[in-house]
Design an enzyme around this catalytic site. Structure first.
Site, short mmCIF file in Angstrom:
data_model
loop_
_atom_site.label_atom_id
_atom_site.label_comp_id
_atom_site.label_asym_id
_atom_site.label_seq_id
_atom_site.Cartn_x
_atom_site.Cartn_y
_atom_site.Cartn_z
N ASP A 16 21.27 27.53 12.75
CA ASP A 16 22.47 26.91 13.32
C ASP A 16 23.60 27.90 13.55
O ASP A 16 24.12 28.01 14.66
CB ASP A 16 23.02 25.80 12.40
CG ASP A 16 22.03 24.67 12.20
OD1 ASP A 16 20.81 24.91 12.36
OD2 ASP A 16 22.46 23.56 11.87
N ARG A 96 33.91 23.90 -0.44
CA ARG A 96 34.47 24.05 0.91
C ARG A 96 35.90 24.57 0.96
O ARG A 96 36.22 25.40 1.81
CB ARG A 96 34.37 22.73 1.69
CG ARG A 96 32.96 22.17 1.87
CD ARG A 96 31.96 23.20 2.21
NE ARG A 96 30.70 22.66 2.71
CZ ARG A 96 29.64 23.41 2.96
NH1 ARG A 96 29.67 24.70 2.76
NH2 ARG A 96 28.52 22.85 3.42
N ASP A 125 31.88 17.73 5.66
CA ASP A 125 32.22 19.15 5.54
C ASP A 125 33.17 19.63 6.62
O ASP A 125 34.03 20.47 6.37
CB ASP A 125 30.93 19.98 5.50
CG ASP A 125 30.21 19.80 4.17
OD1 ASP A 125 30.91 19.60 3.15
OD2 ASP A 125 28.97 19.83 4.14
N SER A 179 18.17 18.79 5.24
CA SER A 179 19.27 19.74 5.28
C SER A 179 19.70 20.10 3.87
O SER A 179 19.73 19.25 2.98
CB SER A 179 20.42 19.11 6.08
OG SER A 179 21.66 19.55 5.58
N1 ARG Z 1 26.93 14.59 0.90
C1 ARG Z 1 27.37 15.74 0.19
C2 ARG Z 1 28.86 15.88 0.34
O1 ARG Z 1 29.40 15.36 1.27
C3 ARG Z 1 26.64 17.00 0.58
C4 ARG Z 1 26.87 17.50 1.99
C5 ARG Z 1 26.18 18.78 2.40
N2 ARG Z 1 24.79 18.77 2.11
C6 ARG Z 1 23.79 19.06 2.94
N3 ARG Z 1 22.58 18.93 2.49
N4 ARG Z 1 24.00 19.41 4.18
O2 ARG Z 1 29.50 16.52 -0.45
#
Ligand code: ARG
Length: 397
Positions: A16, A96, A125, A179
């Site tokens: 990505d 993040r 995110d 993912s």
């Molecule tokens: N749902 C979780 C959160 O919002 C993880 C998000 C990222 N995880 C991922 N497998 N892309 O904190």
């Protein structure tokens, strides 16, 4: 498209963000600087560097943020006993803000006018990154390719990569089964094979813990020391925040601790199924509650428990950098000065069992609690009046 001269991209080296790198150069005719954060995830950072070089990056930043992450983000959050919707230890959400902060620092250092990330337009995110960007630089230009381009499948990305000579390893060509996001606190899996919330997650989803079913038949006992709310030693060995969490991961992972399969409510509104592994964090959560149980006043504990879900929601929603988080953090930290001592824990087949706790600041008063003679420090007769007054409004006449 707005004119941009230089952009700092949060780059993992995966398909990505590799496509994004190229796409930015092509569509904005700009310089791209990559930034990769080492938060303790399993990653070959040399390979990431080589890739970024091949793709014509003008500057490459790979930052070791491991200690800062645990010391200044994970530990403060654990002082609050934060759980989102009762279960989620916020492993992605807490990472993040730090990434966003560093990315802006780099943007300022290299005089970039924009930042970019690879989060999709459906998740949490993007919000967490972008609130963090705006907090640190209010006039920053943000590019979020997933919300702009019309590629919306892996096949489209692979095609784009092939057309633009972006190398993709064989195992990354096909559909990824789910993912992933990982750092020292947790790894998270979402999507694809996990999308039907009634279907059990296949065992290969798990990367840092054995199944409790296959875990050793012998429990492992450890003692964790706390100083002012933060864990500082395991079995009398003083460890830095990162090393401590890493060690707890190994112990917890070996015993199948910290696997969670849940459906959560995203900030955006949709429900999402996630499978998380947080072995060390799960041990830490229980240990911290145990040391608090003897060192905190009753009403302080209850007040902390009232605000914990609110604090967790704020972090989940990307508001780590906000006046309200600062306010709650100050309140939480103020309670922690005497949260010192040690906790004895047995770890066994997915369970974290607290078996002892002690502290020089313990409020546990054996004289008061004892069933034996209490040397007249408590008068049992007083209880009669206490109960009668509490019953005033309950008694019918
Ligand atoms: N749902 C979780 C959160 O919002 C993880 C998000 C990222 N995880 C991922 N497998 N892309 O904190």
């Amino acid at each position: 498209m707005k004119k941009v001269n230089k952009v700092v991209l949060a780059y993992s080296g995966g398909l990505d963000t590799s496509v994004i790198l190229k796409w930015l150069k092509e569509n904005y005719q700009c310089e791209v600087v990559t930034f990769t954060a080492d938060l303790g995830q399993e990653e070959d950072f040399e390979a990431v560097k080589t890739k970024a070089k091949q793709q014509g990056t003008s500057e490459i930043f790979i930052e070791d943020l491991k200690e800062e992450f645990v010391k200044d983000y994970v530990f403060p959050m654990f002082r609050a006993n934060a759980l989102y919707e009762g279960y989620y230890l916020l492993g992605t959400a807490i990472a993040r803000p730090l990434i966003a902060k560093k990315q802006i620092e780099i943007a300022q250092q290299v005089k970039a006018d924009a930042v970019a990330h690879g989060a999709t337009g459906k998740g949490n995110d993007q919000i967490r990154f972008e609130l963090g960007y705006y907090y640190h630089q209010s006039d920053i230009e943000i590019i979020s390719p997933w919300r702009i381009w019309d590629m919306n499948s892996r096949a489209a990305l692979v095609k784009y990569a092939d057309q633009h000579n972006i190398e993709i390893s064989k195992d990354k060509r096909g559909e990824q089964p789910f993912s992933i996001d990982a750092n020292v606190l947790h790894s998270s899996a979402e999507g694809k094979v996990l999308e039907d919330p009634f279907v059990e997650a296949p065992e290969y989803v798990y990367t840092r813990s054995v199944s409790p079913i296959d875990a050793p038949n012998e429990p492992e006992e450890i003692v964790i020391d706390f100083k002012s709310g933060d864990a500082c030693a395991i079995n009398n060995e003083s460890l830095s925040p990162y090393n401590l969490l890493e060690k707890l991961n190994i112990i917890g992972g070996k015993h199948g601790v910290g696997r969670i399969d849940l459906v959560e409510n995203r900030f955006i509104g949709m429900k999402s199924r996630g499978v998380y592994e947080t072995p060390g964090g799960t041990i830490l959560y229980h240990a911290h509650r145990a040391i608090e149980s003897i060192t905190l006043d009753k009403e302080v504990t209850h007040t902390k428990d009232d605000i914990a879900p609110r604090y967790a929601k704020l972090i989940y929603n990307g508001l780590w950098f906000s006046p309200e988080r600062d306010m709650l953090q100050a309140m939480i930290d103020q309670t922690q000065s005497n949260v010192s001592g040690r906790v004895r824990i047995k770890i066994y087949k997915g369970n974290v069992m607290v078996t002892g706790r002690e502290s020089p600041f313990s409020l546990y008063n054996n004289g008061l609690a004892t069933f034996e003679d209490d040397d007249n420090i408590y008068s049992q007769q007083d209880a009669e009046g206490f109960i009668k007054l509490n019953a005033l409004r309950l008694r019918k006449n």
